[in-house]
Design an enzyme around this catalytic site. Structure first.
Site: not given
Ligand code: PA5
Length: 523
Positions: A321, A350, A455
């Site tokens: 990410e 394995h 989203k």
């Molecule tokens: O690393 C990130 O920014 C994302 O993976 C968020 O943690 C994830 O989308 C969840 O977001 P939020 O904490 O705003 O609900």
């Protein structure tokens, strides 16, 4: 590799944090002296950029945000005294809250003690707590963690079935933005289950979120038990040392101050301007070199320790990410990234390790090795002079050699044991390695436009679903007729109708698996 000088190479390509002991051994990588020398100016520049980041520069310009997760474990480094006090105060508040829960001064209104934590969160708001619970959770701990990290109704049912009675459950809802659909859905489902069991929700609910978010408004409006802060300068995937990780971690009984101290120790070591002695700089150099700076090989993360099973998932998010980006910071299309997968050794020997050794050469490995086999000094021999742990360590070394013989490269991180300080140090190592790597490829590691795009796209689908629901009548209509009615493409309407028909008893579908013939009507 010059086989006559393997030990000398190990000593050269080894960088170490002494306390807690964390050793990075790159002797089985393809890195040569000349490669490190060639990368040193870029690494030095990256380390300087890290200094600026830690001093409070807006290192995430796309979101106009500072990047301050390193301050969480060294509040004295925060750019203002006010922030320093805020961070210190938040850790004290959290510790005090957890103490009152464990002592029973905060208890379920219906009686008894809180023994379970039900956590709603996703991505960075779930993976850190899940890793901590996997490493430190257990029957002797004061509380057990259950995580709802998806909007899958069957998954939620299954998790809640495992939880059983919710009377002794504290519900923690974690969302930095406070508006994430999956987390909100999980929270609503848990609330429903709590109420169906005749229990009160607000007096067992806790939020971790940014001030003013929708979740924050809900929690304060309904007078939830407590809210803990998230700040815009802490990214989701680097929030394991914020309340996101610390609150569930402390509740399940881990020593969160030791965890922070371990991360702080690694942070110190990885500020070292001497690249050779800086484990994060060397690890970034290794990852960069193996994938030719473009992630051309995937990284297989293999800890030889069952408790570390979730490390690869945690790192998959942290790395992919952060580094998986379309543009560099100059706006050029670069489609960068570094794929990560893994599980645990020796189990995976394995499974896919067969391909790693003999098949496609499209990976490199990062092993994690834990010297201490088990707590206590039990020494059970499964063969003459040999324990199960000797096998495990032997399998690590054997696999590393077997891969190396075929030109497949690896790095190994060795630690004495897995405790809070060590895991904190590992988190610190991986976080800074990702930051340095991002500097090397000139990428913003701290935003996630691809996640936001997903989203938005889901929102479009749900809007179309509302229109289709309104368009279905008591008369049978085909997908093309319905699509025309709502001015949409039948290709977009069909999956929605297919799903609705499978889940809404008042909708009747004839020949439901045949897109050309199916008709939909409301009963
Ligand atoms: O690393 C990130 O920014 C994302 O993976 C968020 O943690 C994830 O989308 C969840 O977001 P939020 O904490 O705003 O609900």
């Amino acid at each position: 590799m010059d086989t006559a000088n393997r030990f000398a190479r190990y000593l050269r390509f080894r960088s170490v944090l002494d306390d807690p002991f964390v050793e990075l051994d790159l002797s089985h990588s393809a890195l040569e002296e000349s490669d490190v020398t060639a990368l040193t100016p870029a690494l030095t520049k990256a380390l300087q950029a890290m200094q600026e980041l830690e001093a409070g520069s807006v290192a995430n310009p796309d979101e106009g945000r500072q990047v301050g997760h390193f301050w969480l474990r060294a509040p004295g480094l925060a750019p203002s005294e006010e922030l320093e006090q805020t961070i210190r105060g938040s850790i004290d508040d959290l510790a005090a809250f957890v103490q009152t829960v464990h002592s029973g001064r905060i208890a379920p209104p219906e009686g008894g003690l809180f023994r379970k934590v039900v956590l709603c969160g996703i991505g960075g708001s779930a993976l850190g707590p899940m890793l901590l619970a996997d490493v430190f959770g257990g029957p002797s701990q004061p509380m057990e963690l259950f995580v709802l990290d998806n909007t899958d109704p069957a998954g939620i049912d299954r998790a809640l079935e495992r939880v059983g009675s919710l009377q002794d459950a504290l519900v923690i809802v974690i969302s930095k933005s406070g508006g994430t659909a999956e987390t909100r859905n999980g929270m609503l489902e848990v609330r429903r289950a709590v109420e169906q069991q005749g229990l009160a929700f607000a007096s067992r609910a806790v939020a971790v979120t940014m001030d003013g978010s929708k979740l924050h408004q809900l929690a304060t409006g309904e007078k939830w038990l407590q809210t803990f802060p998230m700040w815009d300068w802490v990214g989701g995937r680097t929030s394991i040392t914020a309340a996101v990780g610390l609150l569930p971690g402390a509740l399940i009984g881990m020593d969160v101050r030791a965890f922070l101290a371990g991360a702080a120790a690694m942070d110190d070591a990885t500020r070292n301007p001497d690249v050779w002695q800086n484990p994060a700089a060397m690890l970034a150099a290794f990852w960069h070199h193996e994938g030719q700076g473009k992630g051309e090989r995937a990284m297989v993360v293999l800890p030889y320790k069952d408790r570390m099973l979730l490390l690869s998932r945690y790192m998959q998010q942290l790395v992919m990410e952060s580094l998986g980006k379309e543009h560099d910071r100059q706006g050029n299309v670069v489609n960068q990234g570094l794929a990560v997968y893994g599980n645990k050794g020796s189990t995976d020997q394995h499974a896919y390790v067969q391909q790693l050794r003999d098949g496609r050469h499209d990976f490199f490995a990062t092993f994690v090795r834990v010297l201490q086999d088990r707590d206590g000094d039990e020494h059970f021999e499964v063969a003459d002079g040999v324990t199960a742990g000797d096998f495990l360590d032997g399998f690590w070394q054997g696999t590393r050699t077997a891969l190396h013989e075929k030109g497949r490269r690896s790095g190994t991180i060795a630690v004495d044991r897995i405790d809070e300080r060590v895991l904190g140090a590992l988190v610190g190592l991986f976080e800074r390695t990702v930051s340095i790597y991002a500097e090397l490829i000139d990428t913003n590691a701290y935003h996630q436009p691809g996640v936001e795009a997903g989203k938005k796209a889901a929102g479009v689908v749900l809007d179309l679903q509302s229109k289709l629901l309104a368009a279905i009548t008591a008369d049978a209509q085909s997908v093309t007729a319905l699509a025309e009615k709502v001015s949409a493409d039948p290709a977009d309407c069909w999956p929605i109708l297919q799903h609705l028909a499978a889940n809404r008893s008042h909708l009747h579908v004839v020949r439901g698996h045949e897109p050309a013939d199916a008709t939909f009507l409301r009963r």
